[in-house]
Design a protein around this motif. Structure first.
Motif, PDB file in Angstrom:
ATOM      1  N   LEU A 142     -21.185 -14.457 -65.480  1.00  0.00           N
ATOM      2  CA  LEU A 142     -21.089 -13.182 -65.449  1.00  0.00           C
ATOM      3  C   LEU A 142     -19.559 -12.527 -65.917  1.00  0.00           C
ATOM      4  N   GLY A 143     -18.668 -13.367 -65.420  1.00  0.00           N
ATOM      5  CA  GLY A 143     -17.347 -13.001 -65.614  1.00  0.00           C
ATOM      6  C   GLY A 143     -17.092 -12.826 -67.137  1.00  0.00           C
ATOM      7  N   THR A 144     -17.487 -13.823 -67.708  1.00  0.00           N
ATOM      8  CA  THR A 144     -17.547 -13.502 -69.417  1.00  0.00           C
ATOM      9  C   THR A 144     -17.769 -12.442 -70.022  1.00  0.00           C
ATOM     10  N   LEU A 145     -18.633 -11.772 -69.373  1.00  0.00           N
ATOM     11  CA  LEU A 145     -19.256 -10.245 -69.962  1.00  0.00           C
ATOM     12  C   LEU A 145     -18.480  -9.087 -69.009  1.00  0.00           C
ATOM     13  N   LEU A 146     -18.291  -9.341 -67.967  1.00  0.00           N
ATOM     14  CA  LEU A 146     -17.705  -8.109 -66.832  1.00  0.00           C
ATOM     15  C   LEU A 146     -16.532  -8.504 -66.045  1.00  0.00           C
ATOM     16  N   PHE A 147     -15.336  -8.114 -66.756  1.00  0.00           N
ATOM     17  CA  PHE A 147     -14.087  -8.186 -66.480  1.00  0.00           C
ATOM     18  C   PHE A 147     -13.722  -9.568 -65.406  1.00  0.00           C
ATOM     19  N   GLY A 148     -14.220 -10.694 -65.924  1.00  0.00           N
ATOM     20  CA  GLY A 148     -13.803 -11.981 -65.170  1.00  0.00           C
ATOM     21  C   GLY A 148     -14.448 -12.035 -63.575  1.00  0.00           C
ATOM     22  N   SER A 149     -15.279 -11.085 -63.463  1.00  0.00           N
ATOM     23  CA  SER A 149     -15.832 -10.903 -61.947  1.00  0.00           C
ATOM     24  C   SER A 149     -17.176 -11.929 -62.093  1.00  0.00           C
ATOM     25  N   ASN A 150     -17.226 -12.793 -61.020  1.00  0.00           N
ATOM     26  CA  ASN A 150     -18.544 -13.535 -60.970  1.00  0.00           C
ATOM     27  C   ASN A 150     -19.155 -13.299 -59.401  1.00  0.00           C
ATOM     28  N   GLU A 151     -18.919 -12.216 -59.012  1.00  0.00           N
ATOM     29  CA  GLU A 151     -19.261 -11.942 -57.553  1.00  0.00           C
ATOM     30  C   GLU A 151     -20.678 -11.970 -57.318  1.00  0.00           C
ATOM     31  N   GLY A 152     -21.642 -11.817 -58.313  1.00  0.00           N
ATOM     32  CA  GLY A 152     -23.036 -11.913 -58.164  1.00  0.00           C
ATOM     33  C   GLY A 152     -23.735 -10.559 -57.965  1.00  0.00           C
ATOM     34  N   ASP A 153     -24.887 -10.597 -57.342  1.00  0.00           N
ATOM     35  CA  ASP A 153     -25.916  -9.476 -57.078  1.00  0.00           C
ATOM     36  C   ASP A 153     -26.164  -8.976 -58.448  1.00  0.00           C
ATOM     37  N   PRO A 154     -26.626  -9.794 -59.563  1.00  0.00           N
ATOM     38  CA  PRO A 154     -26.583  -8.926 -60.847  1.00  0.00           C
ATOM     39  C   PRO A 154     -28.034  -8.253 -61.062  1.00  0.00           C
ATOM     40  N   ILE A 155     -27.951  -7.172 -61.762  1.00  0.00           N
ATOM     41  CA  ILE A 155     -29.346  -6.526 -62.204  1.00  0.00           C
ATOM     42  C   ILE A 155     -29.164  -6.307 -63.820  1.00  0.00           C
ATOM     43  N   VAL A 156     -30.402  -6.732 -64.290  1.00  0.00           N
ATOM     44  CA  VAL A 156     -30.445  -6.664 -65.776  1.00  0.00           C
ATOM     45  C   VAL A 156     -31.564  -5.690 -66.062  1.00  0.00           C
TER      46      VAL A 156
END
Length: 252
Positions: free
Chosen positions: A152-166
């Motif tokens: 996810l960090g590749t897409l969102l500011f380097g953040s891999n914290e989780g709890d994604p919603i698509v």
């Protein structure tokens, strides 16, 4: 006379308290995007070995965090009806023919417990996120060309914290990928075109409190978000975010 004066004073205090509470609960706050970035096309990126920023762990049932997530799990009302067998329980299968899925394939494995899977289907693709990883599939079951997997960090500011919603925004034919971050931040990525393997407009917003358990909904006048904090509903300028406006706002 004394009783009347006391009653009058209580009414004044009650009205003042009500007006204060009403004022606080109806206060509208405007938040402007604090960071903005346009990504490279995902199809130009190399596949990644996905990983979580936090080590694999299971939330223990006796922990306070687990109790906060499932507040009523330990509560049972022994007097609740019905007593014994539920008369509404269905004991026989229906007569409707079983509808098998048109296509089936293995999704991404979760590296975290719970895995927090999320996904959405569009006209030609299915996008899935699990923990801090996401992947783009064709609707025939194969991985799309240039579809990852990615962190996810590749897409969102380097953040891999989780709890994604698509989400798939059918009104605009766009893809929406979100997650929370550290320091009360959360991130929203919106595909620049209908192609989920292309570029994304990405936005960072800051919340007054930590925005855990993000939930999103799409409507023609905005993106709506709730989270596990004080009663707040965030509404984002969907029409501006789709255009890549770095000054896009939200109200809550």
């Amino acid at each position: 006379m004394k009783n009347f004066a006391l009653l009058f004073l209580l009414l004044i205090l009650g009205n003042w308290t009500f007006s204060q509470n009403t004022s606080d609960s109806t206060k509208v706050e405007v938040i402007t995007c604090s960071a903005f970035k346009i990504t490279k096309p995902l199809s130009e990126l190399a596949n990644e070995t996905v990983s979580d920023s936090i080590e694999f762990q299971t939330i223990k049932p006796e922990s306070k965090d687990h109790q906060h997530r499932i507040p009523f799990m330990g509560y049972k009302n022994k007097s609740a009806l019905p007593q014994g067998e539920d008369p509404a329980a269905q004991k026989t299968a229906g007569t409707k023919l079983l509808q098998l899925p048109l296509v089936s394939w293995n999704g991404q494995p979760g590296q975290y417990d719970p895995p927090d899977p999320s996904g959405a289907a569009g006209p030609n693709h299915y996008v899935q996120a699990v923990n801090s990883a996401y992947k783009i599939y064709t609707k025939t079951g194969g991985t799309a060309s240039g579809g990852g997997p990615f962190n996810l960090g590749t897409l969102l500011f380097g953040s891999n914290e989780g709890d994604p919603i698509v989400l798939y925004d059918k009104f605009a034919d766009r893809w929406v990928v979100t997650e929370f971050g550290t320091a009360n931040a959360f991130y929203i990525g919106i595909s620049k075109t209908p192609d989920p393997t292309g570029q994304y407009y990405t936005y960072q917003f800051n919340s007054p409190q930590f925005p855990d358990y993000l939930k999103f909904s799409i409507w023609v006048d905005g993106y709506y978000m709730t989270s596990n904090q004080t009663p707040r509903v965030f509404v984002f300028e969907r029409n501006q975010m789709i255009l890549g406006n770095s000054a896009s706002r939200s109200i809550n």
